[in-house]
Design a protein around this motif. Structure first.
Motif, PDB file in Angstrom:
ATOM      1  N   ILE A  27       9.645   7.362  -2.760  1.00 54.75           N
ATOM      2  CA  ILE A  27       9.630   7.915  -1.406  1.00 54.75           C
ATOM      3  C   ILE A  27       9.665   9.436  -1.476  1.00 54.75           C
ATOM      4  CG2 ILE A  27      10.852   8.010   0.805  1.00 54.75           C
ATOM      5  CD1 ILE A  27      11.988   5.213   0.115  1.00 54.75           C
ATOM      6  N   LYS A  28       8.652  10.057  -0.920  1.00 54.70           N
ATOM      7  CA  LYS A  28       8.585  11.518  -0.846  1.00 54.70           C
ATOM      8  C   LYS A  28       8.798  11.941   0.599  1.00 54.70           C
ATOM      9  CE  LYS A  28       5.597  12.245  -4.867  1.00 54.70           C
ATOM     10  NZ  LYS A  28       6.658  12.954  -5.631  1.00 54.70           N
ATOM     11  N   LEU A  29       9.582  12.994   0.808  1.00 52.16           N
ATOM     12  CA  LEU A  29       9.936  13.447   2.147  1.00 52.16           C
ATOM     13  C   LEU A  29       9.166  14.697   2.548  1.00 52.16           C
ATOM     14  CD1 LEU A  29      13.835  13.107   1.960  1.00 52.16           C
ATOM     15  CD2 LEU A  29      12.136  11.344   2.508  1.00 52.16           C
ATOM     16  N   ASN A  30       8.976  14.846   3.836  1.00 57.37           N
ATOM     17  CA  ASN A  30       8.427  16.085   4.377  1.00 57.37           C
ATOM     18  C   ASN A  30       9.498  17.165   4.356  1.00 57.37           C
ATOM     19  OD1 ASN A  30       5.645  15.484   5.274  1.00 57.37           O
ATOM     20  ND2 ASN A  30       6.661  13.976   6.598  1.00 57.37           N
ATOM     21  N   ASP A  31       9.113  18.361   4.025  1.00 61.44           N
ATOM     22  CA  ASP A  31      10.049  19.483   3.995  1.00 61.44           C
ATOM     23  C   ASP A  31      10.254  20.023   5.418  1.00 61.44           C
ATOM     24  OD1 ASP A  31      11.748  21.372   3.012  1.00 61.44           O
ATOM     25  OD2 ASP A  31      10.211  22.573   1.999  1.00 61.44           O
TER      26      ASP A  31
ATOM     27  N   ALA B  46       9.552  10.689   6.096  1.00 66.05           N
ATOM     28  CA  ALA B  46       8.780  10.314   4.905  1.00 66.05           C
ATOM     29  C   ALA B  46       7.385  10.922   4.929  1.00 66.05           C
ATOM     30  CB  ALA B  46       8.676   8.802   4.792  1.00 66.05           C
ATOM     31  N   LYS B  47       6.993  11.473   3.799  1.00 67.83           N
ATOM     32  CA  LYS B  47       5.620  11.928   3.598  1.00 67.83           C
ATOM     33  C   LYS B  47       4.790  10.792   3.022  1.00 67.83           C
ATOM     34  CE  LYS B  47       3.015  15.682   1.376  1.00 67.83           C
ATOM     35  NZ  LYS B  47       3.147  16.891   0.504  1.00 67.83           N
ATOM     36  N   SER B  48       5.428   9.994   2.147  1.00 68.77           N
ATOM     37  CA  SER B  48       4.759   8.823   1.579  1.00 68.77           C
ATOM     38  C   SER B  48       5.799   7.840   1.071  1.00 68.77           C
ATOM     39  CB  SER B  48       3.827   9.228   0.425  1.00 68.77           C
ATOM     40  OG  SER B  48       4.565   9.825  -0.633  1.00 68.77           O
ATOM     41  N   ILE B  49       5.430   6.551   1.094  1.00 70.90           N
ATOM     42  CA  ILE B  49       6.261   5.471   0.551  1.00 70.90           C
ATOM     43  C   ILE B  49       5.332   4.644  -0.322  1.00 70.90           C
ATOM     44  CG2 ILE B  49       7.768   3.520   1.073  1.00 70.90           C
ATOM     45  CD1 ILE B  49       8.214   4.722   3.842  1.00 70.90           C
TER      46      ILE B  49
ATOM     47  N   VAL C  77       0.858  -1.181   0.000  1.00 73.64           N
ATOM     48  CA  VAL C  77       0.000   0.000   0.000  1.00 73.64           C
ATOM     49  C   VAL C  77       0.887   1.221   0.000  1.00 73.64           C
ATOM     50  CG1 VAL C  77      -1.909  -1.109   1.200  1.00 73.64           C
ATOM     51  CG2 VAL C  77      -0.143   0.034   2.529  1.00 73.64           C
ATOM     52  N   SER C  78       0.299   2.344  -0.367  1.00 71.65           N
ATOM     53  CA  SER C  78       1.029   3.611  -0.263  1.00 71.65           C
ATOM     54  C   SER C  78       0.941   4.069   1.170  1.00 71.65           C
ATOM     55  CB  SER C  78       0.403   4.657  -1.186  1.00 71.65           C
ATOM     56  OG  SER C  78       0.995   5.914  -0.967  1.00 71.65           O
ATOM     57  N   VAL C  79       2.123   4.289   1.809  1.00 68.20           N
ATOM     58  CA  VAL C  79       2.152   4.722   3.189  1.00 68.20           C
ATOM     59  C   VAL C  79       2.325   6.225   3.219  1.00 68.20           C
ATOM     60  CG1 VAL C  79       3.272   4.396   5.407  1.00 68.20           C
ATOM     61  CG2 VAL C  79       3.226   2.527   3.778  1.00 68.20           C
ATOM     62  N   ALA C  80       1.399   6.965   3.841  1.00 70.23           N
ATOM     63  CA  ALA C  80       1.473   8.427   3.863  1.00 70.23           C
ATOM     64  C   ALA C  80       1.299   8.961   5.276  1.00 70.23           C
ATOM     65  CB  ALA C  80       0.413   9.021   2.942  1.00 70.23           C
ATOM     66  N   GLY C  81       1.837  10.098   5.489  1.00 68.66           N
ATOM     67  CA  GLY C  81       1.845  10.688   6.792  1.00 68.66           C
ATOM     68  C   GLY C  81       0.524  11.289   7.318  1.00 68.66           C
ATOM     69  N   CYS C  82       0.595  10.361   7.590  1.00 61.98           N
ATOM     70  CA  CYS C  82      -0.418  10.880   8.409  1.00 61.98           C
ATOM     71  C   CYS C  82       0.218  12.211   9.115  1.00 61.98           C
ATOM     72  CB  CYS C  82      -0.813   9.753   9.402  1.00 61.98           C
ATOM     73  SG  CYS C  82      -0.222   8.130   9.070  1.00 61.98           S
TER      74      CYS C  82
END
Length: 551
Positions: free
Chosen positions: A107-111, A93-96, A21-26
């Motif tokens: 993988i997208k990161l939080n700024d 991580a913002k999302s994986i 699944v796509s993992v996102a930040g909650c």
């Protein structure tokens, strides 16, 4: 205290959710008296905890023991973390996001994340750290954690350039990178919680050994000082952006070479938290009015490794017969009851009850049951192949309470198999780890494993895969079985949770036949804290959540 079933349900739900699944930040601040009062309050809110001296400088990818690991997990933060209940939290991580067959992850990161020296945490902070860990020229103890990533095998060539990178990592922009794997791995979003996947600032690569003695992280605490064989001090990082909120001023990791001395300090108020009470206090710590007692199911593994290089014990018919005989000669239930007052759970497989893949009914689980009659038969069959002579020794570190169980196991082997068996004490944990690491140890040796993230994979890949042998990971016995590697790869490739669980159990059956290590028991939490402390809780790793503790 959470029940065993409750914990298991939480972790099972977590593992299910991770499948493809796509993992996102909650006073007066200007007065001298006010300053002194503030300083005294801050000092009082530093939590004093027990520890062992780290084997190596504090570099995440080069630390595979808890003396350093306990510190690293609080001065660094990775893509994700897990709380005390086993729930995943997005951190840097913002999302994986996986592709269809779990062979590639975006993988997208939080700024806004920064290291404590002010440098921004970017995609390159992860990509470069993972490549450094993977490159054989850097001889990192956790190198094999990167073996799933495409290009890892190329970096194992002895003639590889020191700055060569993993071809499977592509940095798209400062906050995005794509990871291509060698084969499907549906639990990759869980695995990246491990410390070897933590980011590093650019200054680390100028002198990694010096960096490890004065590390710069992005975690809830920042490094303050390290007095060898005395203590390591970390203080609250005011710029931390993650979910592990800090309720105290810092952590003082105090080095002890005697668990009894640590417990005495705890009773007198000179120590705030002790991860594991000594064997001498197990009968009394629950009713000891000078401490707060904590008892709950745990995940840590305890056993002993028999190296493949040890004569008579190599993978094959003779070696397997001897390993099975030794395992069946040990009365785990009796040792747990008489020595440890039932604060440990006898092993039925290579995992623990806190992961959903655990089982007590695997095909070869009888090899972990006490059966002295069959043990004698198997040892006799092995002797018919090649007669065993000499003494079977189990090495252990004397700065922790291992002597009682080592003596008990040795006596079981003597009485059941009719061989000489004994413990072989090393003064400190570092002493034994150094010989294990450089492969100079010539006996069996105790082994322990703290769960890094809640899946059975963490009990398998780092400890028994071929890629983790020969100093590239924590496969300290250098066990290599292609059949196990294939079974493990099949499990990791399953995106269906039920099928993955079944395949993990097939892989375990191979381990239960070969017994590269002899599982003894899972260490339940049997810990204590000062009566002055508040908000003490223990997570799935058997460790306190140090950041929540106040006094």
């Amino acid at each position: 205290m959470a029940s065993k079933a409750w914990n298991k349900k939480i972790v099972a739900a977590l593992a299910a959710g991770a499948a493809l699944v796509s993992v996102a930040g909650c006073g007066n601040s200007g007065s001298n008296n006010g300053s002194q009062a503030k300083k005294a309050t801050t000092t009082d809110q530093i939590i004093k905890v027990d520890n062992t001296e780290p084997q190596s400088p504090l570099v995440p990818s080069n630390t595979n023991e808890m003396g350093g690991g306990k510190v690293i997990r609080y001065i660094f933060e990775g893509l994700v973390s897990y709380d005390a209940k086993g729930k995943q939290h997005m951190e840097v991580a913002k999302s994986i996001t996986p592709n269809a067959d779990a062979t590639q992850y975006t993988i997208k990161l939080n700024d806004g994340w920064k290291f404590t020296n002010g440098e921004k945490v970017t995609a390159s902070s992860f990509a470069d750290a993972w490549s450094y860990a993977a490159n054989v020229k850097n001889a990192q103890k956790q190198s094999s954690r990167m073996s799933i990533i495409k290009g890892y095998d190329d970096l194992q060539n002895p003639s590889v350039a020191p700055d060569a990178k993993l071809s499977g990592i592509e940095v798209k922009d400062p906050l995005t990178f794509v990871v291509t794997l060698k084969h499907p791995d549906s639990v990759f979003p869980i695995q990246v919680a491990h410390q070897s996947f933590f980011p590093l600032p650019t200054v680390a690569y100028k002198d990694m050994k010096a960096f490890g003695k004065n590390p710069i992280g992005d975690g809830p605490y920042k490094f303050k000082s390290w007095q060898p064989n005395t203590d390591i001090l970390v203080v609250k990082n005011p710029d931390y952006k993650g979910s592990r909120k800090v309720a105290n001023a810092g952590i003082d990791y105090r080095v002890y070479t005697s668990e009894d001395a640590a417990y005495s300090d705890l009773q007198s108020g000179n120590l705030d938290v002790m991860v594991e009470v000594p064997q001498s206090a197990l009968k009394t710590f629950r009713s000891d009015s000078t401490v707060k007692a904590f008892v709950q199911p745990g995940s840590s593994y305890q056993g002993f490794v028999i190296p493949e290089s040890l004569p008579h014990f190599a993978l094959g018919k003779e070696g397997n017969l001897r390993r099975q005989a030794i395992s069946m000669a040990i009365n785990r239930k009796q040792i747990v009851s008489k020595i440890y007052q039932n604060t440990k759970t006898p092993a039925t497989d290579f995992t623990s009850t806190l992961v959903p893949e655990h089982s007590s009914k695997l095909k070869n689980s009888d090899n972990l049951q006490y059966n002295p009659t069959k043990a004698k038969e198997l040892w006799k069959q092995a002797d018919e192949i090649s007669k065993f002579t000499g003494t079977f020794k189990i090495a252990y570190n004397a700065d922790a309470a291992h002597k009682p169980w080592v003596d008990a196991v040795s006596n079981s082997l003597k009485n059941t198999l009719g061989i000489d068996a004994s413990g072989d004490a090393y003064p400190t944990f570092s002493d034994i780890r150094n010989q294990v690491t450089d492969r100079s140890i010539k006996t069996a040796f105790r082994s322990g494993w703290m769960l890094d993230y809640p899946t059975a994979e963490d009990y398998m890949t780092p400890l028994y895969s071929s890629s983790a042998a020969d100093g590239h990971g924590s496969n300290d016995g250098d066990y290599k079985n292609p059949a196990f590697d294939a079974a493990l790869a099949k499990a990791l490739g399953q995106t269906d949770v039920a099928k993955r669980t079944a395949d993990f159990r097939d892989a375990q059956d191979i381990l239960l036949n070969d017994l590269p290590s002899i599982p003894l028991w899972n260490e339940d939490v049997a810990a204590a804290a000062s009566t002055k402390t508040k908000n003490v809780q223990f997570d799935y790793t058997n460790l306190p959540t140090y950041n929540t503790i106040t006094k």
